[in-house]
Design an enzyme around this catalytic site. Sequence first.
Site, PDB file in Angstrom:
ATOM      1  N   ARG A 119       0.927  -1.054   0.046  1.00  0.00           N
ATOM      2  CA  ARG A 119      -0.110  -0.016  -0.043  1.00  0.00           C
ATOM      3  C   ARG A 119       0.856   1.425  -0.021  1.00  0.00           C
ATOM      4  NH1 ARG A 119      -2.599  -3.107   3.816  1.00  0.00           N
ATOM      5  NH2 ARG A 119      -4.451  -4.276   3.044  1.00  0.00           N
ATOM      6  N   LYS A 141       2.762  11.293 -11.420  1.00  0.00           N
ATOM      7  CA  LYS A 141       1.848  10.604 -11.907  1.00  0.00           C
ATOM      8  C   LYS A 141       2.526   9.160 -12.205  1.00  0.00           C
ATOM      9  CE  LYS A 141      -1.032  13.599 -14.795  1.00  0.00           C
ATOM     10  NZ  LYS A 141      -1.443  14.242 -16.021  1.00  0.00           N
ATOM     11  N   GLU A 183       9.479  18.919 -24.697  1.00  0.00           N
ATOM     12  CA  GLU A 183       8.771  19.220 -23.635  1.00  0.00           C
ATOM     13  C   GLU A 183       9.324  20.276 -22.839  1.00  0.00           C
ATOM     14  OE1 GLU A 183       5.904  17.408 -22.597  1.00  0.00           O
ATOM     15  OE2 GLU A 183       6.298  15.694 -23.580  1.00  0.00           O
ATOM     16  N   LYS A 225       6.799  23.302 -13.991  1.00  0.00           N
ATOM     17  CA  LYS A 225       5.934  22.065 -13.581  1.00  0.00           C
ATOM     18  C   LYS A 225       5.543  22.075 -12.146  1.00  0.00           C
ATOM     19  CE  LYS A 225       4.543  17.439 -14.372  1.00  0.00           C
ATOM     20  NZ  LYS A 225       4.769  16.332 -15.193  1.00  0.00           N
ATOM     21  N   GLU A 235      -4.919  17.138 -11.352  1.00  0.00           N
ATOM     22  CA  GLU A 235      -5.343  17.533 -12.651  1.00  0.00           C
ATOM     23  C   GLU A 235      -7.054  17.776 -12.601  1.00  0.00           C
ATOM     24  OE1 GLU A 235      -3.431  15.897 -15.838  1.00  0.00           O
ATOM     25  OE2 GLU A 235      -5.088  16.113 -17.170  1.00  0.00           O
ATOM     26  N   ARG A 239      -3.836  21.643 -14.358  1.00  0.00           N
ATOM     27  CA  ARG A 239      -2.908  20.800 -14.762  1.00  0.00           C
ATOM     28  C   ARG A 239      -2.859  20.464 -16.022  1.00  0.00           C
ATOM     29  NH1 ARG A 239       0.302  16.061 -11.192  1.00  0.00           N
ATOM     30  NH2 ARG A 239       1.751  15.356 -12.979  1.00  0.00           N
ATOM     31  N   ASN A 243      -0.669  19.676 -21.270  1.00  0.00           N
ATOM     32  CA  ASN A 243      -0.805  18.707 -22.135  1.00  0.00           C
ATOM     33  C   ASN A 243      -1.055  19.466 -23.462  1.00  0.00           C
ATOM     34  OD1 ASN A 243      -1.034  16.249 -20.525  1.00  0.00           O
ATOM     35  ND2 ASN A 243      -3.259  16.829 -19.969  1.00  0.00           N
ATOM     36  N   HIS A 246      -0.599  17.522 -26.638  1.00  0.00           N
ATOM     37  CA  HIS A 246      -0.720  16.270 -26.318  1.00  0.00           C
ATOM     38  C   HIS A 246      -1.974  15.484 -27.055  1.00  0.00           C
ATOM     39  CE1 HIS A 246       2.585  16.971 -23.840  1.00  0.00           C
ATOM     40  NE2 HIS A 246       2.602  15.803 -23.288  1.00  0.00           N
ATOM     41  N   HIS A 250      -0.922  12.517 -29.353  1.00  0.00           N
ATOM     42  CA  HIS A 250      -1.523  11.079 -29.073  1.00  0.00           C
ATOM     43  C   HIS A 250      -2.108  10.373 -30.419  1.00  0.00           C
ATOM     44  CE1 HIS A 250      -1.419  11.617 -24.164  1.00  0.00           C
ATOM     45  NE2 HIS A 250      -0.472  11.228 -24.592  1.00  0.00           N
ATOM     46  N   HIS A 263       7.525   9.834 -28.231  1.00  0.00           N
ATOM     47  CA  HIS A 263       6.396  10.938 -27.519  1.00  0.00           C
ATOM     48  C   HIS A 263       6.477  12.366 -27.719  1.00  0.00           C
ATOM     49  CE1 HIS A 263       3.738  12.124 -24.735  1.00  0.00           C
ATOM     50  NE2 HIS A 263       4.365  12.761 -23.929  1.00  0.00           N
TER      51      HIS A 263
HETATM   52  P1  NAD Z   1      12.352   5.938 -22.354  1.00  0.00           P
HETATM   53  O1  NAD Z   1      12.138   5.768 -20.826  1.00  0.00           O
HETATM   54  O2  NAD Z   1      11.859   4.790 -22.994  1.00  0.00           O
HETATM   55  O3  NAD Z   1      13.873   6.464 -22.354  1.00  0.00           O
HETATM   56  C1  NAD Z   1      14.231   6.514 -23.813  1.00  0.00           C
HETATM   57  C2  NAD Z   1      15.404   5.592 -24.145  1.00  0.00           C
HETATM   58  O4  NAD Z   1      16.444   6.307 -23.789  1.00  0.00           O
HETATM   59  C3  NAD Z   1      15.183   4.297 -23.633  1.00  0.00           C
HETATM   60  O5  NAD Z   1      16.024   3.297 -24.433  1.00  0.00           O
HETATM   61  C4  NAD Z   1      16.258   4.311 -22.333  1.00  0.00           C
HETATM   62  O6  NAD Z   1      16.763   3.071 -21.698  1.00  0.00           O
HETATM   63  C5  NAD Z   1      17.382   5.126 -22.789  1.00  0.00           C
HETATM   64  N1  NAD Z   1      18.157   5.820 -21.723  1.00  0.00           N
HETATM   65  C6  NAD Z   1      17.562   6.474 -20.715  1.00  0.00           C
HETATM   66  N2  NAD Z   1      18.249   7.244 -20.074  1.00  0.00           N
HETATM   67  C7  NAD Z   1      19.580   7.325 -20.582  1.00  0.00           C
HETATM   68  C8  NAD Z   1      20.839   7.688 -20.497  1.00  0.00           C
HETATM   69  N3  NAD Z   1      21.047   8.358 -19.783  1.00  0.00           N
HETATM   70  N4  NAD Z   1      21.722   7.441 -21.690  1.00  0.00           N
HETATM   71  C9  NAD Z   1      21.518   6.753 -22.629  1.00  0.00           C
HETATM   72  N5  NAD Z   1      20.106   6.093 -22.717  1.00  0.00           N
HETATM   73  C10 NAD Z   1      19.364   6.297 -21.874  1.00  0.00           C
HETATM   74  O7  NAD Z   1      11.758   7.344 -22.535  1.00  0.00           O
HETATM   75  P2  NAD Z   1      11.167   8.760 -21.981  1.00  0.00           P
HETATM   76  O8  NAD Z   1      10.966   9.716 -22.890  1.00  0.00           O
HETATM   77  O9  NAD Z   1      12.093   9.136 -20.887  1.00  0.00           O
HETATM   78  O10 NAD Z   1       9.868   8.659 -21.184  1.00  0.00           O
HETATM   79  C11 NAD Z   1       8.711   8.067 -21.951  1.00  0.00           C
HETATM   80  C12 NAD Z   1       7.617   7.783 -20.787  1.00  0.00           C
HETATM   81  O11 NAD Z   1       7.330   8.686 -20.044  1.00  0.00           O
HETATM   82  C13 NAD Z   1       6.347   7.238 -21.452  1.00  0.00           C
HETATM   83  O12 NAD Z   1       6.058   6.015 -21.207  1.00  0.00           O
HETATM   84  C14 NAD Z   1       5.356   8.359 -21.195  1.00  0.00           C
HETATM   85  O13 NAD Z   1       4.116   7.758 -20.917  1.00  0.00           O
HETATM   86  C15 NAD Z   1       5.825   8.569 -19.896  1.00  0.00           C
HETATM   87  N6  NAD Z   1       5.793   9.994 -19.454  1.00  0.00           N
HETATM   88  C16 NAD Z   1       5.062  10.149 -18.247  1.00  0.00           C
HETATM   89  C17 NAD Z   1       4.929  11.294 -17.473  1.00  0.00           C
HETATM   90  C18 NAD Z   1       4.450  11.470 -16.245  1.00  0.00           C
HETATM   91  O14 NAD Z   1       4.066  12.607 -15.613  1.00  0.00           O
HETATM   92  N7  NAD Z   1       4.426  10.377 -15.383  1.00  0.00           N
HETATM   93  C19 NAD Z   1       5.049  12.290 -18.362  1.00  0.00           C
HETATM   94  C20 NAD Z   1       5.507  12.288 -19.825  1.00  0.00           C
HETATM   95  C21 NAD Z   1       5.732  11.047 -20.138  1.00  0.00           C
HETATM   96  N1  GLY Z   2       2.752  15.222 -18.061  1.00  0.00           N
HETATM   97  C1  GLY Z   2       1.487  15.636 -17.722  1.00  0.00           C
HETATM   98  C2  GLY Z   2       1.337  15.844 -16.325  1.00  0.00           C
HETATM   99  O1  GLY Z   2       2.348  15.489 -15.631  1.00  0.00           O
HETATM  100  O2  GLY Z   2       0.237  16.067 -15.875  1.00  0.00           O
END
Ligand code: NAD
Ligand code: GLY
Length: 364
Positions: A119, A141, A183, A225, A235, A239, A243, A246, A250, A263
């Site tokens: 939990r 998130k 971003e 942020k 949100e 918040r 997006n 987005h 998407h 993305h």
């Molecule tokens: P990712 O986590 O897939 O990383 C991108 C690539 O870079 C991967 O191959 C990873 O292994 C590699 N990598 C990571 N750090 C590295 C480094 N320092 N050196 C070399 N390679 C490295 O992608 P991302 O763009 O970081 O994140 C995308 C994800 O984030 C999506 O799933 C999206 O839904 C999520 N997201 C979440 C939020 C949130 O608020 N929680 C906001 C935006 C996006």
């Molecule tokens: N990436 C959008 C949010 O954190 O709300």
Amino acid sequence: MHTLHVDLGERTYPIYIGRDLLADDSLLSQHVSGSQVVIISNETVAPLYVEKVRTALGSRDLVTEIVLPDGEQYKTLETLSHIFDRVMEHRHNRGTTFIAVGGGVVGDVAGFAAASYQRGVNFLQVPTTLLSQVDSSVGGKTAVNHPLGKNMIGAFYQPQAVLIDINTLHTLPARELSAGLAEVVKYGLISDEPFYRWLQDNMPRLLAREEAALAEAIERSCANKAEVVAADEREGGLRAILNLGHTFGHAIETAQGYGRWLHGEAVAVGMLLALDLSARRRWIPAREVSAYRDLLVSMHLPTDIPVDMGEEQFLSLMGRDKKVIDGTLRLVLLRGIGEACIVDDTSREELRTLLQAAAQSASG
Ligand code: NAD
Ligand code: GLY
């Protein structure tokens, strides 16, 4: 090092931003409350940075390292279940601290695991992509994907701290850096015009990975942020401005199949559509749309929607967006640069005209 705070009352937490922070053995340790730790990373990032995290933690009774396969396709309930299997096998107690070391995929899965194991346990974020440093690690998130929708199963769960070591960006592939910069630009567009103008002037320094410029961009993005999250954690309204682009983005990601477009790339083009629509409403001058398009070119980001995407497919995919509530499509547009607003009055005709023009530009 600079420290910002996400101001959430008793759940307020720090974001540390600086160079070589992983070499500092007190920063992470002060947020590890018990003697048990679970480090969650992936097969690309673990060989680069997990040893540093282990060293910084000093000696602990129980440290379990979980290395996930790399990719958005592993952001699933199966991966979550694998994490729980490993954590249970090692009999981790409720005092355990989970540490995510990686990009947004690792952070989102590890965060949801931390939110639900017994939990909720202590959770730290060590984001290693630019996108995760300026967006996904901040704000709580967490989620995994379902075959029928992205990020559909998750929780709001804030970390105890976010540690951003800028040096990790030196190993990041150039395409990922550009996607993360999209971003960063978003924060300027939605709420910080001076920052947007600074980005227009300083993009070459960011693309060259100049550390002072990266530190400035990350800090200003996180500050923007943090302010939005502090005002509207779950949100309820505001918040949603995070997006910008987005809903269009998407639709592109879904139509193309996740993985072909990053993305950040889809969001970059989505923001272009949002700017274009704002200009068509005469809220921003048309020259801002061309200036933004030029910025995307300089960032090596796409500027056109996929050639094979017709407006009907776009409209149908946008209708499935999470921001559609009770049949009403909510879009983030700009009243001015640095002045985002949420609208729910876009007509199908208005969108169709916008998308037809975008399709024409893509095929021309
Ligand atoms: P990712 O986590 O897939 O990383 C991108 C690539 O870079 C991967 O191959 C990873 O292994 C590699 N990598 C990571 N750090 C590295 C480094 N320092 N050196 C070399 N390679 C490295 O992608 P991302 O763009 O970081 O994140 C995308 C994800 O984030 C999506 O799933 C999206 O839904 C999520 N997201 C979440 C939020 C949130 O608020 N929680 C906001 C935006 C996006
Ligand atoms: N990436 C959008 C949010 O954190 O709300």
